[in-house]
Design a protein around this motif. Structure first.
Motif, PDB file in Angstrom:
ATOM      1  N   VAL A   1       0.858  -1.182   0.000  1.00  0.00           N
ATOM      2  CA  VAL A   1       0.000   0.000   0.000  1.00  0.00           C
ATOM      3  C   VAL A   1       0.897   1.236   0.000  1.00  0.00           C
ATOM      4  N   THR A   2       0.666   2.117  -0.952  1.00  0.00           N
ATOM      5  CA  THR A   2       1.461   3.341  -1.063  1.00  0.00           C
ATOM      6  C   THR A   2       0.850   4.429  -0.189  1.00  0.00           C
ATOM      7  N   ASP A   3       1.687   5.069   0.607  1.00  0.00           N
ATOM      8  CA  ASP A   3       1.262   6.198   1.438  1.00  0.00           C
ATOM      9  C   ASP A   3       1.347   7.456   0.574  1.00  0.00           C
TER      10      ASP A   3
ATOM     11  N   HIS B   1       3.335  12.669  -1.620  1.00  0.00           N
ATOM     12  CA  HIS B   1       3.033  14.004  -2.160  1.00  0.00           C
ATOM     13  C   HIS B   1       3.826  15.077  -1.414  1.00  0.00           C
ATOM     14  N   GLU B   2       3.813  15.017  -0.103  1.00  0.00           N
ATOM     15  CA  GLU B   2       4.546  16.002   0.711  1.00  0.00           C
ATOM     16  C   GLU B   2       6.034  15.987   0.370  1.00  0.00           C
TER      17      GLU B   2
ATOM     18  N   ALA C   1      -3.121  17.009  -5.086  1.00  0.00           N
ATOM     19  CA  ALA C   1      -2.654  15.715  -5.577  1.00  0.00           C
ATOM     20  C   ALA C   1      -3.685  14.628  -5.332  1.00  0.00           C
ATOM     21  N   ARG C   2      -3.596  13.632  -6.180  1.00  0.00           N
ATOM     22  CA  ARG C   2      -4.405  12.429  -6.008  1.00  0.00           C
ATOM     23  C   ARG C   2      -3.636  11.275  -6.623  1.00  0.00           C
TER      24      ARG C   2
ATOM     25  N   ILE D   1       4.008  10.921 -10.731  1.00  0.00           N
ATOM     26  CA  ILE D   1       5.058  10.381  -9.869  1.00  0.00           C
ATOM     27  C   ILE D   1       4.943   8.864  -9.743  1.00  0.00           C
ATOM     28  N   THR D   2       6.064   8.270  -9.418  1.00  0.00           N
ATOM     29  CA  THR D   2       6.111   6.820  -9.190  1.00  0.00           C
ATOM     30  C   THR D   2       5.891   6.534  -7.708  1.00  0.00           C
ATOM     31  N   THR D   3       5.698   5.284  -7.371  1.00  0.00           N
ATOM     32  CA  THR D   3       5.510   4.914  -5.959  1.00  0.00           C
ATOM     33  C   THR D   3       6.797   5.072  -5.155  1.00  0.00           C
ATOM     34  N   SER D   4       7.918   5.313  -5.821  1.00  0.00           N
ATOM     35  CA  SER D   4       9.170   5.577  -5.106  1.00  0.00           C
ATOM     36  C   SER D   4       9.436   7.089  -4.978  1.00  0.00           C
ATOM     37  N   GLY D   5       8.482   7.920  -5.424  1.00  0.00           N
ATOM     38  CA  GLY D   5       8.617   9.360  -5.254  1.00  0.00           C
ATOM     39  C   GLY D   5       9.419  10.061  -6.327  1.00  0.00           C
TER      40      GLY D   5
END
Length: 170
Positions: free
Chosen positions: A4-6, A11-12, A77-78, A107-111
């Motif tokens: 699960v991606t936070d 985003h922050e 963001a969403r 963005i990717t799940t790695s930011g």
């Protein structure tokens, strides 16, 4: 087992790094944020793919506006999409320039930023250029414009402008 991606924390992080890059911009200010093969669409700059392209275009932009700074005004963001309302300000040939841009980041799940679509109305930039002849030489010398003719003269090989501008900024 799925991870699960936070997204809110991601985003922050992206906003914080993006803003930090614009508070003290240089070609590598966003290296920890941009994916190696980032796709870039941006007014007045060359569109394309890759961090190396961004490095070269950032050098051109900073050659034109050496004191360029950006301020994040707001964002939303969403999941993997981030919208940033940004004010960019700088001085070219003694003339002050300020534009408001909206960047859409994927963005990717790695930011990392996989894609950046920047949008702004270029008319104020062109108006400043037309009203202030002192901006013409910095604009021309930077390679930002006129794109096709000027860049053909500047680059004899890929990366030539980036190599030269990196040396000039040292």
């Amino acid at each position: 087992m799925s991870v699960v991606t936070d997204w809110p924390a991601l985003h922050e992080h992206v906003i914080e790094r993006f803003a930090a890059g614009w508070s003290d911009p240089h070609p590598h200010a966003w290296d920890d944020l941009l994916a190696e093969d980032v796709e870039l669409t941006q007014p007045l700059l060359r569109h394309g793919r890759g961090r190396a392209l961004w490095h070269e275009e950032a050098l051109r932009l900073l050659a034109f506006l050496p004191d360029l700074r950006g301020e994040v005004l707001s964002w939303a963001a969403r999941k993997d999409i981030v919208f940033i309302d940004l004010r960019l300000s700088g001085t070219a040939g003694g003339a002050r320039l300020s534009v408001r841009a909206c960047d859409q980041l994927t963005i990717t799940t790695s930011g990392r930023i996989a894609r950046r679509d920047s949008r702004f109305d270029p008319r104020p930039v062109m108006g400043t250029l037309m009203r202030h002849p002192s901006t013409w030489w910095p604009w021309w010398r930077s390679g930002i414009g006129p794109l096709t003719a000027r860049r053909a003269l500047l680059t004899s090989r890929p990366g030539a402008v980036a190599d030269r501008r990196s040396q000039e900024l040292r």
